[in-house]
Design a protein around this motif. Sequence first.
Motif, PDB file in Angstrom:
ATOM      1  N   ILE A  71       0.840  -1.202   0.000  1.00 43.14           N
ATOM      2  CA  ILE A  71       0.000   0.000   0.000  1.00 43.14           C
ATOM      3  C   ILE A  71       0.873   1.250   0.000  1.00 43.14           C
ATOM      4  O   ILE A  71       0.643   2.198  -0.758  1.00 43.14           O
ATOM      5  N   CYS A 129      -5.294  -8.382  -0.040  1.00 45.18           N
ATOM      6  CA  CYS A 129      -5.658  -7.961   1.315  1.00 45.18           C
ATOM      7  C   CYS A 129      -6.217  -9.085   2.164  1.00 45.18           C
ATOM      8  O   CYS A 129      -6.870  -8.834   3.193  1.00 45.18           O
ATOM      9  N   LEU A 165      -8.471  -2.689   2.866  1.00 42.27           N
ATOM     10  CA  LEU A 165      -7.519  -1.668   2.431  1.00 42.27           C
ATOM     11  C   LEU A 165      -7.926  -0.253   2.839  1.00 42.27           C
ATOM     12  O   LEU A 165      -7.119   0.508   3.395  1.00 42.27           O
TER      13      LEU A 165
END
Length: 350
Positions: A42, A326, A336
Amino acid sequence: MSNFRIMPAEWAPQSAVMLTWPHAGTDWADVLDVVEPVFDAIAKAVLRFQHLIVSCEDADKAASIQTELNDWVVNRGFPGRVKTAAVPADDTWARDHGPITVLENDKLQLLDFNFNAWGDKFPWAKDNAINRQLAESGFFGAAPLQDQDFVLEGGSLESDGAGTLLTTSECLLSTARNPGYDRSQIESKLRDTLGANKVLWLNHGYLAGDDTDSHIDTLARFCSADTICYVRCDDPQDEHFDALNAMERELSQFTNIEGKPYSLVPLPWPDAHFDQDGERLPATYANFLIINGAVLLPIYNVPQDVEAIRTMTALFPDREIIPIDCVPLIHQHGSLHCVTMQFPAGVVTL
């Protein structure tokens, strides 16, 4: 002259995204080797387009994250920079303990609402203090941080950037958050703090394994001022079928600020994931994050991932769709969007 406030839409230009890094004092302790790569993915996706703020309880780890990620950016010529702070944390859900940004007469304000771990479900005192510590360390530039004596989580609200908010009654009317507040009083609070002139309430829809009392960012999202995407379950044998079909009917009755129905785009329903005790986990494609030039899309290693990517590509044709695995996140009952908080342009300059 009266004040004019508005909560920007997520697709508005941004300066940075905030992450609260997992550590050994959280419920991630036994799976840090699995979950930290998700945070790293991320972080690197964000840094391709904009800055990143990371709070991390361990000072050495914070310094290491800052050095490694900034070196990664410099070596690739991306525009983002990362700044870290050693700040105690109970958990990692920055969406809900992070500040909510508003524009007041075109000036940026950060609102620090109270966070009580979704109605006192878990420890929360450290998380509730993160924003103030970051502000006092200068992370938010000149944007003032205003304390708000009201419990409110970022994941419970969707803004179209024009004064309409989308939320769920199960969450915002929970007496474990703001006892004594009825719907009209909460709408008044949303109007005063976030500039909401219209609140769309969903009374149906839920996600098994979700700890948040049906946060809107797991169910339905604004994609533009006239488009809402939402999770739809087509399997009559699935426990979500009735509730999500009722939610779909509610969405079809909503109108935008001009009184026109929204364009509704269903998201695929991923195959179920379960934990080691057989409890269903909250996998949802609605928990995406819009950033400058891209959409970070949670995927779950199931066949429906392909359709989810295709749907997001059609919804956001001017943005790159970046899938991020995820599965580790849903094992702690979030995804997320839940671990991120974006800041509009002008808040963070690194």
